[in-house]
Design a protein around this motif. Structure first.
Motif, PDB file in Angstrom:
ATOM      1  N   LEU A  14       0.826  -1.209   0.000  1.00 48.99           N
ATOM      2  CA  LEU A  14       0.000   0.000   0.000  1.00 48.99           C
ATOM      3  C   LEU A  14       0.863   1.263   0.000  1.00 48.99           C
ATOM      4  N   PHE A  15       1.836   1.337   0.896  1.00 49.73           N
ATOM      5  CA  PHE A  15       2.657   2.540   0.982  1.00 49.73           C
ATOM      6  C   PHE A  15       3.563   2.694  -0.233  1.00 49.73           C
ATOM      7  N   GLY A  16       4.044   1.591  -0.769  1.00 50.26           N
ATOM      8  CA  GLY A  16       4.834   1.681  -1.987  1.00 50.26           C
ATOM      9  C   GLY A  16       4.048   2.310  -3.113  1.00 50.26           C
ATOM     10  N   LEU A  17       2.777   1.906  -3.260  1.00 50.62           N
ATOM     11  CA  LEU A  17       1.916   2.457  -4.304  1.00 50.62           C
ATOM     12  C   LEU A  17       1.613   3.931  -4.066  1.00 50.62           C
ATOM     13  N   LEU A  18       1.287   4.284  -2.816  1.00 52.74           N
ATOM     14  CA  LEU A  18       0.962   5.671  -2.494  1.00 52.74           C
ATOM     15  C   LEU A  18       2.147   6.606  -2.767  1.00 52.74           C
ATOM     16  N   PHE A  19       3.340   6.166  -2.417  1.00 54.53           N
ATOM     17  CA  PHE A  19       4.521   7.006  -2.636  1.00 54.53           C
ATOM     18  C   PHE A  19       4.811   7.189  -4.119  1.00 54.53           C
ATOM     19  N   LEU A  20       4.571   6.149  -4.904  1.00 52.16           N
ATOM     20  CA  LEU A  20       4.792   6.274  -6.345  1.00 52.16           C
ATOM     21  C   LEU A  20       3.801   7.244  -6.969  1.00 52.16           C
ATOM     22  N   LEU A  21       2.553   7.221  -6.478  1.00 49.42           N
ATOM     23  CA  LEU A  21       1.508   8.069  -7.057  1.00 49.42           C
ATOM     24  C   LEU A  21       1.601   9.521  -6.594  1.00 49.42           C
ATOM     25  N   PHE A  22       1.956   9.723  -5.336  1.00 45.27           N
ATOM     26  CA  PHE A  22       1.867  11.071  -4.757  1.00 45.27           C
ATOM     27  C   PHE A  22       3.197  11.601  -4.224  1.00 45.27           C
TER      28      PHE A  22
END
Length: 453
Positions: A333-341
């Protein structure tokens, strides 16, 4: 009979996933507030003082603080493991002795850190190739923060004791209070009084003093068997020896981490102030995930420690399985959020285009690989809870610290760009995780009776 012996201990008796989540979420929120606590300093100096101040607060100075604080916190973690095992076994006198030994160790360790920091701050900064335009402010920041090491250590050890007995809420409440105090003081000293880096350092020190008072007051008011009493402060020789045996490997591991990070930071310093500022911003943002990963490590150490002390070996294995599933979900989850935002968040630290581009580039290499670190965090935490710390420390030191250090000296001079540095992280996670999986599969047969692991 003490109150702590009358009530049921949910960690050794309750439904594992429910108790694990109830214990984990306050730690997770606490770690996020801890990251916010540190991030606010960086945001304020980065936006209102300049990139040199941002590099001074979050660059070499931060790595030096991590080195010295990490060693003593790691050393004292042996006491929290002992407290959790004694508490799980309901050994009242032993819990009390372990608590007072740990707090006494915190005072002595804090005093030592203050002395070392005040004397050697400039020397350590020069060893790290700190840019000349940040040298004076980095030295000032370090010396002011080191003056508050005794209360800082008391809070870290005191909150560790509370988590060791299953109380993860009070440390969260104290951290939230001090986080807002730190934010208010940052604004007062930096924006109101124009004190710059000195203002940030003083705000941090005062907030640490408040946190120490809160945790000591809470422990002193407790009616459980871990109650803190001033007249009982002192070090029990046998428990101090056990604390060092369990905690010293963790302290040395922390030192190895910090030393390798200092070498990496020194390498980063050679790329210029913009890259240093980007590295600081990256550390603040992905530090949000690392704090959560660490919270899973603390949770599994406490669950394993108490259940191992109570000889509930079946719950040791079940706790590890449940925690692994939760941690994997968080990593994705955090990996995805950091990539997006990532880019909008990095703008909080600096609006300079060059700094933003470098920070985003580094995040692209790091965030998708967070999950590779989980076996290191969880298996080392479980082994620590059972009192096995030496081999896990050696595995981590070789696979993470020695490997990355060698990479900086051997590979980076020939691959002198940001990718050449950041790629060393996922490679080291893969190697070390595999080593931990192999070691744990053998160690659990030795540490737990056959058929119960």
């Amino acid at each position: 009979m003490a109150q702590g012996e009358k009530r049921a201990n949910g960690i050794v008796e309750g439904v594992i996933w429910k108790r694990l989540l109830a214990f984990f979420f306050p730690i997770m929120l606490g770690t996020l507030f801890q990251q916010l606590y540190n991030t606010v300093d960086a945001v304020i100096v980065g936006q209102f003082v300049g990139k040199e101040a941002l590099a001074a607060v979050g660059g070499s100075a931060a790595q030096i603080l991590n080195l010295i604080i990490g060693f003593f916190v790691g050393l004292s973690s042996g006491a929290t493991v002992i407290v959790s095992q004694f508490y799980g076994a309901k050994e009242e006198e032993s819990v009390s002795k372990a608590v007072h030994t740990a707090i006494s160790l915190a005072v002595v360790g804090g005093a030592l850190m203050t002395a070392l920091g005040l004397i050697f701050a400039p020397t350590l900064l020069r060893w790290m190739n700190t840019p000349e335009d940040t040298m004076a402010e980095s030295t000032l920041y370090l010396r002011v923060v080191f003056l508050a090491m005794i209360p800082g250590m008391i809070y870290n050890v005191g909150s560790g004791i509370q988590r060791a007995v299953g109380d993860s809420r009070r440390p969260l409440y104290f951290l939230i209070i001090c986080c807002f105090v730190n934010m208010a003081l940052d604004l007062l000293f930096v924006l109101g009084a124009g004190m710059g880096v000195a203002g940030v350092a003083i705000a941090t020190g005062l907030a640490q003093c408040i946190s120490a008072v809160l945790v000591c007051f809470s422990l002193a008011r407790s009616r459980d068997i871990y109650r803190l009493e001033l007249r009982k402060l002192g070090m029990d020789g046998e428990l101090l020896q056990r604390t060092i045996q369990i905690g010293l490997p963790a302290g040395l591991q922390s030192v190895m981490y910090a030393l390798s990070n200092m070498i990496i930071t020194a390498t980063i310093n050679g790329f210029g102030t913009s890259t240093v500022a980007a590295w600081v911003a990256l550390g603040k943002v992905d530090g949000m995930y690392w704090m959560i990963s660490s919270a899973f490590g603390v949770s599994i150490t406490t669950f394993v420690g108490q259940n191992y002390g109570a000889r509930r070996y079946d719950r040791v294995s079940k706790s590890l399985h449940v925690c692994s599933g939760l941690a994997l979900g968080a990593a994705w989850l955090f990996g995805l959020l950091f990539l997006l935002f990532g880019r909008p968040v990095f703008r909080l630290f600096s609006a300079e285009t060059e700094v933003l581009q470098i920070a985003v580039q580094m995040m692209l290499y790091m965030a998708p690989c967070y999950w590779l670190f989980l076996p290191i965090e969880l298996l080392s935490g479980a082994l620590r809870g059972m009192g096995d710390t030496v081999i896990p420390t050696i595995i981590t030191a070789l696979g993470i610290c020695v490997f990355r250090t060698a990479w900086m000296f051997v590979v980076v001079p020939h691959w002198h760009e940001i990718l050449g540095i950041t790629i060393s992280y996922p490679i080291s996670w893969i190697m070390t995780s595999l080593a931990f999986i192999l070691y744990y599969s053998r160690a659990k047969r030795r540490l737990m009776p056959a058929g119960q692991h």
